[in-house]
Write a protein that holds these residues in place. Structure first.
Motif, PDB file in Angstrom:
ATOM      1  N   THR A  49       0.852  -1.182   0.000  1.00  0.00           N
ATOM      2  CA  THR A  49       0.000   0.000   0.000  1.00  0.00           C
ATOM      3  C   THR A  49       0.896   1.243   0.000  1.00  0.00           C
ATOM      4  O   THR A  49       2.072   1.179   0.355  1.00  0.00           O
ATOM      5  N   LYS A  50       0.323   2.346  -0.391  1.00  0.00           N
ATOM      6  CA  LYS A  50       1.084   3.578  -0.521  1.00  0.00           C
ATOM      7  C   LYS A  50       1.438   4.142   0.850  1.00  0.00           C
ATOM      8  O   LYS A  50       0.571   4.349   1.704  1.00  0.00           O
ATOM      9  N   LYS A  51       2.739   4.381   1.059  1.00  0.00           N
ATOM     10  CA  LYS A  51       3.208   4.975   2.309  1.00  0.00           C
ATOM     11  C   LYS A  51       3.342   6.485   2.183  1.00  0.00           C
ATOM     12  O   LYS A  51       3.047   7.223   3.136  1.00  0.00           O
ATOM     13  N   GLY A  52       3.823   6.950   1.015  1.00  0.00           N
ATOM     14  CA  GLY A  52       3.998   8.382   0.831  1.00  0.00           C
ATOM     15  C   GLY A  52       4.694   8.678  -0.483  1.00  0.00           C
ATOM     16  O   GLY A  52       4.868   7.811  -1.336  1.00  0.00           O
ATOM     17  N   SER A  68       4.215  11.972   3.838  1.00  0.00           N
ATOM     18  CA  SER A  68       3.405  10.814   4.210  1.00  0.00           C
ATOM     19  C   SER A  68       1.971  10.993   3.726  1.00  0.00           C
ATOM     20  O   SER A  68       1.421  12.098   3.752  1.00  0.00           O
ATOM     21  N   VAL A  69       1.387   9.885   3.259  1.00  0.00           N
ATOM     22  CA  VAL A  69       0.010   9.930   2.778  1.00  0.00           C
ATOM     23  C   VAL A  69      -0.961  10.017   3.939  1.00  0.00           C
ATOM     24  O   VAL A  69      -1.858  10.862   3.985  1.00  0.00           O
ATOM     25  N   ALA A  70      -0.777   9.130   4.913  1.00  0.00           N
ATOM     26  CA  ALA A  70      -1.694   9.084   6.054  1.00  0.00           C
ATOM     27  C   ALA A  70      -1.044   8.291   7.180  1.00  0.00           C
ATOM     28  O   ALA A  70      -0.118   7.502   6.939  1.00  0.00           O
ATOM     29  N   PRO A  71      -1.484   8.475   8.422  1.00  0.00           N
ATOM     30  CA  PRO A  71      -0.956   7.660   9.521  1.00  0.00           C
ATOM     31  C   PRO A  71      -1.333   6.192   9.339  1.00  0.00           C
ATOM     32  O   PRO A  71      -2.147   5.838   8.476  1.00  0.00           O
ATOM     33  N   LEU A  72      -0.755   5.337  10.162  1.00  0.00           N
ATOM     34  CA  LEU A  72      -1.122   3.927  10.139  1.00  0.00           C
ATOM     35  C   LEU A  72      -2.585   3.747  10.516  1.00  0.00           C
ATOM     36  O   LEU A  72      -3.083   4.391  11.446  1.00  0.00           O
ATOM     37  N   THR A  73      -3.269   2.887   9.814  1.00  0.00           N
ATOM     38  CA  THR A  73      -4.628   2.537  10.207  1.00  0.00           C
ATOM     39  C   THR A  73      -4.569   1.529  11.356  1.00  0.00           C
ATOM     40  O   THR A  73      -3.520   0.944  11.636  1.00  0.00           O
ATOM     41  N   SER A  74      -5.674   1.330  11.996  1.00  0.00           N
ATOM     42  CA  SER A  74      -5.716   0.364  13.100  1.00  0.00           C
ATOM     43  C   SER A  74      -5.373  -1.040  12.616  1.00  0.00           C
ATOM     44  O   SER A  74      -4.670  -1.801  13.299  1.00  0.00           O
ATOM     45  N   ASP A  75      -5.843  -1.373  11.428  1.00  0.00           N
ATOM     46  CA  ASP A  75      -5.556  -2.691  10.870  1.00  0.00           C
ATOM     47  C   ASP A  75      -4.062  -2.846  10.567  1.00  0.00           C
ATOM     48  O   ASP A  75      -3.452  -3.892  10.843  1.00  0.00           O
ATOM     49  N   SER A 117      10.327  -0.447  17.768  1.00  0.00           N
ATOM     50  CA  SER A 117      11.243   0.038  18.802  1.00  0.00           C
ATOM     51  C   SER A 117      11.692   1.463  18.515  1.00  0.00           C
ATOM     52  O   SER A 117      12.022   2.217  19.437  1.00  0.00           O
ATOM     53  N   SER A 118      11.718   1.836  17.242  1.00  0.00           N
ATOM     54  CA  SER A 118      12.120   3.194  16.853  1.00  0.00           C
ATOM     55  C   SER A 118      10.935   4.146  16.783  1.00  0.00           C
ATOM     56  O   SER A 118      11.087   5.285  16.308  1.00  0.00           O
ATOM     57  N   ASN A 119       9.767   3.692  17.232  1.00  0.00           N
ATOM     58  CA  ASN A 119       8.564   4.538  17.256  1.00  0.00           C
ATOM     59  C   ASN A 119       8.203   5.080  15.877  1.00  0.00           C
ATOM     60  O   ASN A 119       7.922   6.274  15.705  1.00  0.00           O
ATOM     61  N   LEU A 120       8.267   4.194  14.860  1.00  0.00           N
ATOM     62  CA  LEU A 120       7.916   4.519  13.473  1.00  0.00           C
ATOM     63  C   LEU A 120       8.859   5.558  12.861  1.00  0.00           C
ATOM     64  O   LEU A 120       8.498   6.230  11.892  1.00  0.00           O
ATOM     65  N   SER A 121      10.070   5.671  13.435  1.00  0.00           N
ATOM     66  CA  SER A 121      11.077   6.560  12.852  1.00  0.00           C
ATOM     67  C   SER A 121      12.012   5.717  11.990  1.00  0.00           C
ATOM     68  O   SER A 121      12.667   4.801  12.498  1.00  0.00           O
ATOM     69  N   ASP A 122      12.055   6.008  10.716  1.00  0.00           N
ATOM     70  CA  ASP A 122      12.927   5.267   9.806  1.00  0.00           C
ATOM     71  C   ASP A 122      13.613   6.237   8.849  1.00  0.00           C
ATOM     72  O   ASP A 122      13.146   7.355   8.629  1.00  0.00           O
ATOM     73  N   ASP A 156       1.794   7.721  13.664  1.00  0.00           N
ATOM     74  CA  ASP A 156       2.334   8.736  12.766  1.00  0.00           C
ATOM     75  C   ASP A 156       3.786   8.409  12.419  1.00  0.00           C
ATOM     76  O   ASP A 156       4.617   8.207  13.309  1.00  0.00           O
ATOM     77  N   TRP A 157       4.054   8.376  11.138  1.00  0.00           N
ATOM     78  CA  TRP A 157       5.391   8.073  10.654  1.00  0.00           C
ATOM     79  C   TRP A 157       6.314   9.270  10.828  1.00  0.00           C
ATOM     80  O   TRP A 157       5.895  10.421  10.717  1.00  0.00           O
ATOM     81  N   ASN A 158       7.582   8.966  11.094  1.00  0.00           N
ATOM     82  CA  ASN A 158       8.641   9.980  11.110  1.00  0.00           C
ATOM     83  C   ASN A 158       9.742   9.480  10.168  1.00  0.00           C
ATOM     84  O   ASN A 158      10.758   8.945  10.591  1.00  0.00           O
TER      85      ASN A 158
END
Length: 233
Positions: A49-52, A68-75, A117-122, A156-158
């Motif tokens: 799926t599209k990340k950004g 970024s397109v959108a935050p992570l969905t619950s799924d 572990s990186s809190n969505l920081s990549d 939320d992605w970083n």
């Protein structure tokens, strides 16, 4: 400020602006946009799926931006937690062409637990060749250690992006090497054509007459000496 100084300052600013425009004009339209996709599936045929979007301003100047397109969905969040529990991988791919075949993508991956572990920081590296075409991507996280993600709720992605370009090294001086080989070959050929006969073989026609003359002149002296002695008796 005097008029000449003001004119000089304006000219310098104008040249700087032109230089900045030229530096950024690596792509038609001033920029190039690439689609970044990710997958939370396991197995050999994961869905993406599209990340950004990655906006490239300058490869040489390492100017790239991620949107970024959108935050992570619950799924998606639950799937990421499941990947981390199973010590599975989080996949990332970058679209390099306008088609939909697998040849139009470059792919990378990292442990899913490292993403959590990186809190969505990549951090994404995009690698280009000398012509400005994408060669591949790589993905880094602050840590790859796994933590208990049951209470993980960040969505939320970083994401940060950098670009690198492969540079050509100094090319070998093949022309000089070829000329050196030619000179060595000519010298070897010249050595093979030289006269390698002995001194006598080369100059016998001069030596033989001298020897004959010496022999004849020596024989005449001996005969003359013998006759003179007989007359004295």
């Amino acid at each position: 400020m005097s008029a000449p100084m003001a004119s000089s300052t304006a000219a310098i600013l104008f040249l700087v602006m032109i230089g900045l425009c030229i530096a950024d004009d690596e792509f038609e339209g001033g920029s190039r946009t690439l689609v970044l996709e990710h997958s939370f599936d396991s197995g050999l045929n994961p869905s993406f799926t599209k990340k950004g979007m990655v906006v490239l301003k300058s490869v040489k100047g390492n100017r790239a931006f991620f949107s970024s397109v959108a935050p992570l969905t619950s799924d998606e969040l639950e799937k990421l937690k499941m990947l981390a529990k199973k010590n599975d991988i989080y996949r990332l791919r970058l679209q390099t062409g306008s088609g939909s075949s697998g040849e139009d993508y470059v792919t990378t991956y990292t442990p899913a637990c490292g993403i959590m572990s990186s809190n969505l920081s990549d951090h994404v590296w995009i690698h280009f060749d000398q012509t400005g075409e994408v060669m591949g991507i790589s993905l880094e996280t602050a840590t790859s250690q796994c933590v208990n993600g049951d209470n993980f709720s960040i969505q939320d992605w970083n994401t940060s992006v950098e670009v690198t370009q492969t540079l050509l090294g100094p090319s070998p001086d093949t022309q000089s090497y070829i000329e050196k080989l030619k000179r060595e070959e000519q010298e070897r050929a010249k050595g093979q054509t030289e006269d390698k006969r002995s001194f006598l073989a080369k100059y016998w026609m001069y030596i033989v007459p001298v020897v004959l003359i010496m022999m004849l002149s020596g024989g005449g002296d001996q005969q003359g000496g013998g006759g003179g002695g007989g007359g004295g008796q």
